[in-house]
Design an enzyme around this catalytic site. Structure first.
Site, PDB file in Angstrom:
ATOM      1  N   LYS A 179      30.585  41.302 -34.546  1.00 61.20           N
ATOM      2  CA  LYS A 179      31.320  42.234 -33.673  1.00 61.20           C
ATOM      3  C   LYS A 179      30.524  43.523 -33.532  1.00 61.20           C
ATOM      4  CE  LYS A 179      34.199  45.500 -34.001  1.00 61.20           C
ATOM      5  NZ  LYS A 179      33.706  46.358 -32.907  1.00 61.20           N
ATOM      6  N   GLU A 254      27.227  48.703 -45.939  1.00 65.88           N
ATOM      7  CA  GLU A 254      26.202  49.756 -45.851  1.00 65.88           C
ATOM      8  C   GLU A 254      26.910  50.911 -45.167  1.00 65.88           C
ATOM      9  OE1 GLU A 254      24.014  52.291 -44.644  1.00 65.88           O
ATOM     10  OE2 GLU A 254      22.891  50.924 -43.342  1.00 65.88           O
ATOM     11  N   CYS A 288      22.505  56.916 -41.057  1.00 64.09           N
ATOM     12  CA  CYS A 288      23.134  57.000 -42.384  1.00 64.09           C
ATOM     13  C   CYS A 288      22.179  57.605 -43.403  1.00 64.09           C
ATOM     14  CB  CYS A 288      23.627  55.631 -42.819  1.00 64.09           C
ATOM     15  SG  CYS A 288      22.409  54.359 -42.530  1.00 64.09           S
ATOM     16  N   GLU A 389      29.778  63.537 -44.570  1.00 67.34           N
ATOM     17  CA  GLU A 389      28.779  63.064 -43.612  1.00 67.34           C
ATOM     18  C   GLU A 389      29.173  63.539 -42.212  1.00 67.34           C
ATOM     19  OE1 GLU A 389      28.523  58.798 -42.775  1.00 67.34           O
ATOM     20  OE2 GLU A 389      26.360  59.010 -42.941  1.00 67.34           O
TER      21      GLU A 389
HETATM   22  P1  ADP Z   1      32.144  55.431 -36.679  1.00 69.97           P
HETATM   23  O1  ADP Z   1      33.224  56.279 -37.286  1.00 69.97           O
HETATM   24  O2  ADP Z   1      30.817  55.978 -36.867  1.00 69.97           O
HETATM   25  O3  ADP Z   1      32.458  54.960 -35.285  1.00 69.97           O
HETATM   26  P2  ADP Z   1      33.157  53.127 -37.918  1.00 69.97           P
HETATM   27  O4  ADP Z   1      33.002  52.879 -39.362  1.00 69.97           O
HETATM   28  O5  ADP Z   1      34.491  53.552 -37.408  1.00 69.97           O
HETATM   29  O6  ADP Z   1      32.041  54.129 -37.531  1.00 69.97           O
HETATM   30  O7  ADP Z   1      32.746  51.841 -37.078  1.00 69.97           O
HETATM   31  C1  ADP Z   1      31.728  50.944 -37.432  1.00 69.97           C
HETATM   32  C2  ADP Z   1      32.128  49.547 -36.979  1.00 69.97           C
HETATM   33  O8  ADP Z   1      33.334  49.203 -37.652  1.00 69.97           O
HETATM   34  C3  ADP Z   1      32.432  49.412 -35.489  1.00 69.97           C
HETATM   35  O9  ADP Z   1      31.993  48.144 -35.042  1.00 69.97           O
HETATM   36  C4  ADP Z   1      33.941  49.487 -35.428  1.00 69.97           C
HETATM   37  O10 ADP Z   1      34.500  48.821 -34.308  1.00 69.97           O
HETATM   38  C5  ADP Z   1      34.311  48.768 -36.713  1.00 69.97           C
HETATM   39  N1  ADP Z   1      35.651  49.091 -37.226  1.00 69.97           N
HETATM   40  C6  ADP Z   1      36.334  50.263 -37.119  1.00 69.97           C
HETATM   41  N2  ADP Z   1      37.539  50.165 -37.695  1.00 69.97           N
HETATM   42  C7  ADP Z   1      37.635  48.914 -38.195  1.00 69.97           C
HETATM   43  C8  ADP Z   1      38.642  48.198 -38.926  1.00 69.97           C
HETATM   44  N3  ADP Z   1      39.809  48.753 -39.241  1.00 69.97           N
HETATM   45  N4  ADP Z   1      38.395  46.924 -39.278  1.00 69.97           N
HETATM   46  C9  ADP Z   1      37.211  46.336 -38.974  1.00 69.97           C
HETATM   47  N5  ADP Z   1      36.234  46.951 -38.288  1.00 69.97           N
HETATM   48  C10 ADP Z   1      36.427  48.220 -37.898  1.00 69.97           C
END
Ligand code: ADP
Length: 509
Positions: A179, A254, A288, A389
């Protein structure tokens, strides 16, 4: 005209079950770049079923390492061939500068080749020597693919993150559902086309675009997924780890960082100044590993600060497609707001704003999610901008009195991803590098990640390692097969322990 992309499931491009779509926008001008299918539970379920079938019945996990390697190398070659054509899309979708995206494509193809070769160099079956106990036997150690892997990636290095995930999983013999981030799904979907062209068996790679809380959450919760590999924020990483517990999925995470970059007194200003700005501002700090805390000797404070600010003024903001642009926009309005709010926090907590601190007003940048390269001086490590961060072009300068104090400040963080040390005496710098509680430390360099060296975090920066042989091990289960070599009942280990010969009479009827 907008480009339209569907989900890639079981080797075919299909619309989302709901028929819904979403758009990605260009962070430089806010124009729509492309339209994507909005995958949800039902789509994830289809993709997981396809991946499960490909794993259980399909040839993938049973192919020889050489055969898997051949597919993967073919894909790497296709990425190289297509890189010129795809590069502008990656720039438009993510706000990466042309220079950075060019590097990403080159690295992605090379890293994928390395992962492909891991399929041939890894010992999937070994004999364990010298196991004289508990019995006389021949012993095998097997590394078997974990199974169906859910892979969730962020928006900062869209293509490269897809490769870091797919490469080792495929080399190990796993099948995957990937995804991409909702902000930047384009290069992953172009990759899907190349995967189809290479002719990977159906279901081996499935790519489902959608939102984190919909498609991402469904993938993490799915009972038929054996492992989740995630790159993203520590907050979501923690959440994923707890959700993955439902069926004890294996996880590699990560996550975030707040890396300390330490200038020693004997550092060469010619490289330490630019190197430290590169550490902090590369891709607008949306890395990161960003060296977002710069530790400088208090005794030399004025000279380092003056030169850093002077050089940072020369960083060129602009259209990311322009080959001379050093710094492009942040990925989204949300990220812009987040970074600006951290800057306000820094000011309100008493850090001294030395440079930048706002959205630039220059002509041509109005619609972009830009933030000026921002430098704070007089930062105390307890401040929010030194602990959290930011993921933007914000550098906190923290003076230190002694090298022991520098180490203590560097390690005073919930994170432990990376760090840097700059000094002419490399033995002294190496000694300091050893004291940092992080997964990677660069001496007189920064951000250089080799596909052959393990990469990952200590503490809340993550679990597990990507790159190097470890990257493939993270996608395997280890199995021990014990083959008895004695063959006679009397010589068995259990003969005179569990089963007493006096009271035992073997029934042969
Ligand atoms: P950022 O805050 O930098 O956007 P995230 O950690 O929110 O980073 O997002 C990184 C990835 O995790 C993206 O592909 C996002 O769609 C996915 N993501 C965000 N929330 C969830 C969740 N609750 N469960 C699974 N994947 C998620």
């Amino acid at each position: 005209m907008t480009r339209d992309y569907q989900l890639f499931i079981n080797g075919e491009f299909v619309p989302a079950v709901s028929g819904e779509t979403f758009e990605s926008i260009n962070p430089y001008n806010q124009e729509v770049v492309a339209c994507f299918a909005r995958g949800k539970d039902a789509d994830i379920d289809k993709a997981v079923k396809a991946a499960r079938k490909a794993f259980e019945e399909g040839p993938w996990s049973r192919l020889s390492g050489q055969e898997r390697c051949d597919y993967i190398i073919n894909l790497a070659d296709k990425i190289s061939e297509k890189s010129k054509e795809l590069l502008p899309f990656e720039v438009a979708d993510s706000g990466s500068t042309f220079k950075k995206a060019k590097g990403d494509f080159w690295l992605a193809a090379n890293q994928l080749k390395y992962f492909g070769h891991l399929a041939t160099t890894t010992k999937f079956e070994e004999i364990l020597e010298d196991l004289s106990k508990p019995g006389v036997s021949k012993n095998y150690l097997l590394r078997e693919p974990i199974g169906v892997c859910g892979q969730i990636i962020p928006w900062n290095f869209p293509l490269m993150m897809a490769i870091w995930k797919l490469g080792p999983a495929l080399a190990a013999g796993c099948t995957v559902v990937l995804k991409p981030a909702e902000e930047t799904p384009l290069s992953a979907m172009e990759l899907a086309k190349l995967i189809q062209e290479v002719g990977f068996p159906p279901g081996v790679v499935n790519i489902v675009t959608g939102y984190g809380e919909e498609a991402g959450a469904a993938l993490v919760a799915h009972p038929n997924v054996d492992k989740v590999a995630f790159t993203g924020s520590t907050e979501i990483g923690r959440h994923i780890m707890s959700e993955a517990a439902c069926n004890m999925k294996r996880v590699t995470l990560e996550c975030g960082g707040k890396s300390a970059n330490i200038i020693l007194e004997d550092a060469d200003p010619d490289i330490a100044i630019d190197g430290s700005l590169y550490a902090a501002f590369f891709h607008g700090g949306q890395c990161c590993t960003a060296g977002s805390r710069l530790l400088i000797p208090a005794s030399q404070k004025e000279q380092w600060v003056e030169q850093l600010v002077e050089r940072a003024r020369q960083i060129q903001l602009g259209n990311p497609m322009d080959k001379n642009t050093d710094l492009g926009p942040l990925v989204s309005q949300k990220q812009l707001n987040r970074v600006l709010s951290y800057i306000e926090k820094g000011k309100s907590e008493g850090a001294k704003l030395l440079l930048g601190g706002q959205k630039p007003s220059s002509e041509g940048l109005e619609k972009g999610f830009f933030v000026e390269p921002t430098i704070f001086g007089e930062v105390n490590n307890k401040m929010t901008i030194a602990q959290e961060e930011i993921f933007g072009p914000v550098l906190s300068i923290i003076p230190y009195q002694t090298e022991a104090e520098a180490v203590q400040i560097a390690n005073d963080s919930i994170y432990g991803l990376a760090g840097g040390v700059w000094g002419r005496d490399t033995e002294r710098a190496f000694a300091m590098a050893k004291q940092l509680r992080t997964g990677t430390v660069w001496v007189n360099e920064y951000h250089l990640i080799s596909e052959k060296a393990p990469f990952g975090g200590y503490k809340q920066s993550g679990i597990g390692r990507e790159m190097g042989p470890e990257s493939l091990y993270e996608y395997t289960e280890t199995k021990h097969i014990y083959v008895d070599e004695l063959g006679s009942r009397e010589k068995k280990f259990w003969y005179d322990t569990l089963i007493k010969p006096s009271s035992y009479s073997a029934t042969t009827s």
